[in-house]
Design a protein around this motif. Structure first.
Motif, PDB file in Angstrom:
ATOM      1  N   HIS A 293      38.956  54.025  47.111  1.00 44.10           N
ATOM      2  CA  HIS A 293      38.344  51.784  47.254  1.00 44.10           C
ATOM      3  C   HIS A 293      38.571  51.803  49.099  1.00 44.10           C
ATOM      4  O   HIS A 293      38.817  52.137  49.530  1.00 44.10           O
ATOM      5  CB  HIS A 293      39.984  50.959  47.351  1.00 44.10           C
ATOM      6  N   HIS A 294      37.556  50.861  49.175  1.00 41.81           N
ATOM      7  CA  HIS A 294      37.190  50.460  50.253  1.00 41.81           C
ATOM      8  C   HIS A 294      36.020  49.382  50.547  1.00 41.81           C
ATOM      9  O   HIS A 294      36.189  48.637  49.817  1.00 41.81           O
ATOM     10  CB  HIS A 294      35.405  51.458  51.486  1.00 41.81           C
ATOM     11  N   VAL A 295      36.423  48.783  51.625  1.00 45.74           N
ATOM     12  CA  VAL A 295      35.908  47.408  51.839  1.00 45.74           C
ATOM     13  C   VAL A 295      34.617  46.920  51.595  1.00 45.74           C
ATOM     14  O   VAL A 295      33.820  47.776  51.951  1.00 45.74           O
ATOM     15  CB  VAL A 295      36.479  47.176  53.696  1.00 45.74           C
ATOM     16  N   GLY A 296      34.211  46.607  51.444  1.00 47.26           N
ATOM     17  CA  GLY A 296      33.006  45.844  50.217  1.00 47.26           C
ATOM     18  C   GLY A 296      33.105  46.315  49.040  1.00 47.26           C
ATOM     19  O   GLY A 296      31.465  46.494  48.723  1.00 47.26           O
ATOM     20  N   GLN A 297      33.179  47.200  48.785  1.00 45.35           N
ATOM     21  CA  GLN A 297      33.174  47.663  47.192  1.00 45.35           C
ATOM     22  C   GLN A 297      33.267  46.233  45.963  1.00 45.35           C
ATOM     23  O   GLN A 297      34.133  45.782  46.832  1.00 45.35           O
ATOM     24  CB  GLN A 297      34.302  48.673  46.930  1.00 45.35           C
ATOM     25  N   LEU A 298      32.528  46.686  44.895  1.00 47.29           N
ATOM     26  CA  LEU A 298      32.733  45.987  43.825  1.00 47.29           C
ATOM     27  C   LEU A 298      33.533  46.098  42.723  1.00 47.29           C
ATOM     28  O   LEU A 298      33.856  47.831  42.531  1.00 47.29           O
ATOM     29  CB  LEU A 298      31.093  45.581  43.350  1.00 47.29           C
ATOM     30  N   VAL A 299      35.271  45.038  42.243  1.00 46.05           N
ATOM     31  CA  VAL A 299      36.103  46.078  41.644  1.00 46.05           C
ATOM     32  C   VAL A 299      35.399  44.938  40.428  1.00 46.05           C
ATOM     33  O   VAL A 299      35.625  44.202  40.743  1.00 46.05           O
ATOM     34  CB  VAL A 299      37.098  46.593  41.742  1.00 46.05           C
ATOM     35  N   PHE A 309      47.100  28.330  46.706  1.00 43.70           N
ATOM     36  CA  PHE A 309      45.940  28.596  47.097  1.00 43.70           C
ATOM     37  C   PHE A 309      45.165  29.597  46.529  1.00 43.70           C
ATOM     38  O   PHE A 309      44.618  31.081  47.681  1.00 43.70           O
ATOM     39  CB  PHE A 309      47.028  30.015  48.530  1.00 43.70           C
ATOM     40  N   GLY A 310      45.245  29.970  45.645  1.00 48.58           N
ATOM     41  CA  GLY A 310      44.489  31.615  45.238  1.00 48.58           C
ATOM     42  C   GLY A 310      45.190  32.302  43.742  1.00 48.58           C
ATOM     43  O   GLY A 310      45.327  30.870  42.930  1.00 48.58           O
ATOM     44  N   ALA A 311      44.410  33.194  43.446  1.00 49.29           N
ATOM     45  CA  ALA A 311      44.840  33.485  41.986  1.00 49.29           C
ATOM     46  C   ALA A 311      44.552  35.089  42.497  1.00 49.29           C
ATOM     47  O   ALA A 311      43.995  35.686  43.473  1.00 49.29           O
ATOM     48  CB  ALA A 311      43.277  33.834  41.067  1.00 49.29           C
ATOM     49  N   PHE A 312      45.919  35.590  41.500  1.00 55.07           N
ATOM     50  CA  PHE A 312      46.329  37.122  41.907  1.00 55.07           C
ATOM     51  C   PHE A 312      45.436  37.666  40.533  1.00 55.07           C
ATOM     52  O   PHE A 312      45.652  37.788  39.134  1.00 55.07           O
ATOM     53  CB  PHE A 312      47.345  37.017  41.561  1.00 55.07           C
ATOM     54  N   VAL A 313      45.105  38.565  40.894  1.00 52.94           N
ATOM     55  CA  VAL A 313      44.073  39.455  39.769  1.00 52.94           C
ATOM     56  C   VAL A 313      43.934  41.530  39.764  1.00 52.94           C
ATOM     57  O   VAL A 313      44.281  41.951  41.010  1.00 52.94           O
ATOM     58  CB  VAL A 313      42.298  39.952  40.393  1.00 52.94           C
ATOM     59  N   GLU A 314      44.550  41.937  38.266  1.00 50.50           N
ATOM     60  CA  GLU A 314      45.323  43.059  38.113  1.00 50.50           C
ATOM     61  C   GLU A 314      43.671  43.836  38.131  1.00 50.50           C
ATOM     62  O   GLU A 314      43.076  43.876  37.514  1.00 50.50           O
ATOM     63  CB  GLU A 314      46.314  43.029  37.373  1.00 50.50           C
ATOM     64  N   LEU A 315      44.038  44.746  38.577  1.00 52.64           N
ATOM     65  CA  LEU A 315      42.962  45.711  38.960  1.00 52.64           C
ATOM     66  C   LEU A 315      43.180  46.574  37.856  1.00 52.64           C
ATOM     67  O   LEU A 315      44.114  46.883  37.675  1.00 52.64           O
ATOM     68  CB  LEU A 315      42.979  46.244  40.420  1.00 52.64           C
ATOM     69  N   GLN A 316      42.134  48.188  37.938  1.00 55.22           N
ATOM     70  CA  GLN A 316      42.267  48.554  36.139  1.00 55.22           C
ATOM     71  C   GLN A 316      42.881  50.014  36.691  1.00 55.22           C
ATOM     72  O   GLN A 316      44.275  49.984  36.098  1.00 55.22           O
ATOM     73  CB  GLN A 316      40.915  49.900  36.516  1.00 55.22           C
ATOM     74  N   ASP A 337      41.651  26.516  40.163  1.00 55.81           N
ATOM     75  CA  ASP A 337      41.650  26.452  38.168  1.00 55.81           C
ATOM     76  C   ASP A 337      40.084  25.361  38.131  1.00 55.81           C
ATOM     77  O   ASP A 337      39.666  25.727  36.654  1.00 55.81           O
ATOM     78  CB  ASP A 337      42.658  26.118  37.637  1.00 55.81           C
ATOM     79  N   LEU A 338      39.620  24.880  39.105  1.00 58.26           N
ATOM     80  CA  LEU A 338      37.975  24.627  39.165  1.00 58.26           C
ATOM     81  C   LEU A 338      37.122  25.552  38.662  1.00 58.26           C
ATOM     82  O   LEU A 338      35.874  25.830  38.145  1.00 58.26           O
ATOM     83  CB  LEU A 338      37.454  23.450  39.772  1.00 58.26           C
ATOM     84  N   PHE A 339      38.009  27.506  39.235  1.00 60.43           N
ATOM     85  CA  PHE A 339      36.483  28.476  39.132  1.00 60.43           C
ATOM     86  C   PHE A 339      37.075  29.352  38.340  1.00 60.43           C
ATOM     87  O   PHE A 339      36.511  30.474  37.374  1.00 60.43           O
ATOM     88  CB  PHE A 339      36.260  28.665  40.433  1.00 60.43           C
ATOM     89  N   VAL A 340      38.808  29.457  38.358  1.00 61.90           N
ATOM     90  CA  VAL A 340      39.612  30.137  37.158  1.00 61.90           C
ATOM     91  C   VAL A 340      40.770  29.753  36.981  1.00 61.90           C
ATOM     92  O   VAL A 340      41.135  29.096  37.223  1.00 61.90           O
ATOM     93  CB  VAL A 340      39.686  32.005  38.763  1.00 61.90           C
ATOM     94  N   GLN A 341      40.729  30.951  35.801  1.00 65.53           N
ATOM     95  CA  GLN A 341      41.309  30.501  34.634  1.00 65.53           C
ATOM     96  C   GLN A 341      42.565  31.959  34.568  1.00 65.53           C
ATOM     97  O   GLN A 341      41.851  33.014  34.319  1.00 65.53           O
ATOM     98  CB  GLN A 341      40.942  30.156  33.260  1.00 65.53           C
ATOM     99  N   ALA A 342      44.212  31.464  33.967  1.00 64.25           N
ATOM    100  CA  ALA A 342      44.502  33.321  33.803  1.00 64.25           C
ATOM    101  C   ALA A 342      43.773  33.798  32.462  1.00 64.25           C
ATOM    102  O   ALA A 342      42.921  33.094  31.587  1.00 64.25           O
ATOM    103  CB  ALA A 342      46.027  32.475  33.364  1.00 64.25           C
ATOM    104  N   GLY A 343      43.467  35.147  32.748  1.00 70.25           N
ATOM    105  CA  GLY A 343      42.710  35.750  31.603  1.00 70.25           C
ATOM    106  C   GLY A 343      41.555  36.455  31.870  1.00 70.25           C
ATOM    107  O   GLY A 343      40.826  37.082  31.476  1.00 70.25           O
ATOM    108  N   ASP A 344      40.923  35.087  32.580  1.00 72.95           N
ATOM    109  CA  ASP A 344      39.737  35.181  33.322  1.00 72.95           C
ATOM    110  C   ASP A 344      39.465  37.085  33.667  1.00 72.95           C
ATOM    111  O   ASP A 344      40.092  37.459  34.623  1.00 72.95           O
ATOM    112  CB  ASP A 344      39.496  34.397  33.947  1.00 72.95           C
ATOM    113  N   THR A 345      38.122  37.833  33.295  1.00 78.41           N
ATOM    114  CA  THR A 345      38.138  38.883  33.872  1.00 78.41           C
ATOM    115  C   THR A 345      36.776  38.351  35.064  1.00 78.41           C
ATOM    116  O   THR A 345      35.699  38.025  34.841  1.00 78.41           O
ATOM    117  CB  THR A 345      37.474  39.865  33.537  1.00 78.41           C
ATOM    118  N   LEU A 346      37.044  39.194  36.515  1.00 75.66           N
ATOM    119  CA  LEU A 346      36.049  38.668  37.515  1.00 75.66           C
ATOM    120  C   LEU A 346      35.329  40.408  38.006  1.00 75.66           C
ATOM    121  O   LEU A 346      35.833  40.774  37.692  1.00 75.66           O
ATOM    122  CB  LEU A 346      36.903  38.118  38.308  1.00 75.66           C
TER     123      LEU A 346
END
Length: 375
Positions: A293-299, A309-316, A337-346
């Protein structure tokens, strides 16, 4: 002169005999008293034993037969007896050799209790209240509350069935009560197990070193982690040490009875705690992160939880990254939560990468522009 001396001696002997006779009249023999004596006679009715009192002790034949195989007693033999009736209707002092022999087992049980040592006993019967275990010629009782590994919440029939499954088996026990007057001899399997585990833990605390790899079996699961039996002593695998990715509850990864290989994180003899880890025996994904992984990479990742203060996202690869409120949109939303919910794929962009601190920062801002640019 000589006659006077002999006469005085005769009077002295008479006085002594009178005192002895008076002592016989005044002495009280209590039921349950242990006496020693000499066998004077043996016949079909039982035995006569000189117990050093005015009256000889009588051992009924039935008392001897109650012992099963009647011992071979001999005239002149010294034996122990217990008073069962100080004076019956015929004025006899009834004594028991059977109870005297049992008395030695009561004493042995008392010594066993005082020493704190455990012993192996074989269960011969069971009821809903507990287990019956012989101790020499005595019978001891193990209350159900002192039976090890007895599941909680069982109905009376279920508990009795579980206890009956132990009949015929040998179990480790400790003596916890000896009351001969009430015929109470009580054992505890739990206390014996607790003692055995304490001894095993002391040994492990001396032998184990941080960095050792040991095998064990999951003994119990709590919200904060899992206790692993290392062979008589427990070590704790904290929920944070089960896997490199976030584990919400230990039961997601472990079950009671699972055999596991663990890494010894900490050994503290003072607090008697052993800290274990499962994840330290697997590859650390953070070690390979800079290579993949590197800065700027899309994941791509899945939102595991949303916080103020935000959301935690589990990567592959199982690593959790932080999507801060300020990186969700421009301008930032009032709540994530106006933009993201638990279970969303981003699909998000890595804008901060610090493997040494095990941190990844994600951003949703200008992700579309990156996708277009990549296209």
């Amino acid at each position: 002169m000589h006659d006077t001396i002999f006469e005085a001696e005769d009077e002295s002997e008479l006085d002594f005999a009178a005192l002895l006779e008076a002592s016989f009249k005044n002495e009280t023999i209590e039921k349950g008293a242990m006496l020693t004596g000499t066998v004077l006679a043996i016949d079909n009715q039982g035995m006569i034993v000189d117990v050093g009192l005015k009256r000889d002790g009588v051992v009924p034949r039935s008392d001897m037969e109650a012992m099963g195989d009647i011992p071979e007693y001999e005239l002149g033999q010294d034996i122990a007896v217990v008073v069962i009736t100080p004076e019956d209707r015929d004025g006899n002092l009834l004594v028991s050799v059977k109870q005297a022999r049992a008395y030695t087992f009561w004493e042995e049980a008392r010594e066993q209790m005082e020493s704190g040592e455990s012993f192996l006993g074989q269960v011969i019967d069971a009821n809903k209240g507990g287990l019956i275990v012989p101790f020499g010629e005595l019978r001891g009782f193990v209350p159900a509350s002192h039976v090890g590994n007895l599941p909680r919440g069982l109905s009376d029939p279920e508990r009795e069935d579980h206890l009956h499954q132990l009949v015929g088996k040998q179990i480790e026990l400790r003596v916890i009560e000896v009351t001969p007057a009430r015929r109470r001899l009580v054992f505890s399997q739990r206390e014996a197990e607790r003692q055995r585990r304490a001894v095993a833990k002391e040994r492990l605390l001396q032998e184990l070193q941080e960095g050792d790899i040991v095998k064990g079996r999951v003994r119990s699961i709590r919200d904060f982690g899992a206790f692993v039996d290392l062979g008589g002593a427990d070590g704790l695998v904290h929920v944070s040490e089960i896997a490199w990715h976030r584990v919400r509850h230990p039961s997601e990864m472990l079950n009671v009875g699972d055999e596991v290989e663990t890494y010894v994180l900490q050994v503290d003899p003072e607090s008697k705690r052993i800290g274990l880890s499962l994840k330290r025996l697997t590859a650390n994904p953070w070690d390979e992160l800079e290579k993949t992984h590197h800065v700027g990479q899309l994941v791509e990742g899945t939102v595991t939880r949303v916080v103020s203060f935000g959301a935690f996202v589990e990567l592959q690869n199982g690593i959790e990254a932080l999507l801060h409120l300020s990186e969700i949109a421009d301008p930032p939303p009032e709540t994530p939560d106006l933009f993201v919910q638990a279970g969303d794929t981003l699909l998000a962009r890595i804008f901060n990468l610090a493997p040494d601190r095990q941190r990844i920062g994600l951003s949703l801002r200008d992700v579309e522009q990156h996708v277009v640019a990549a296209g």
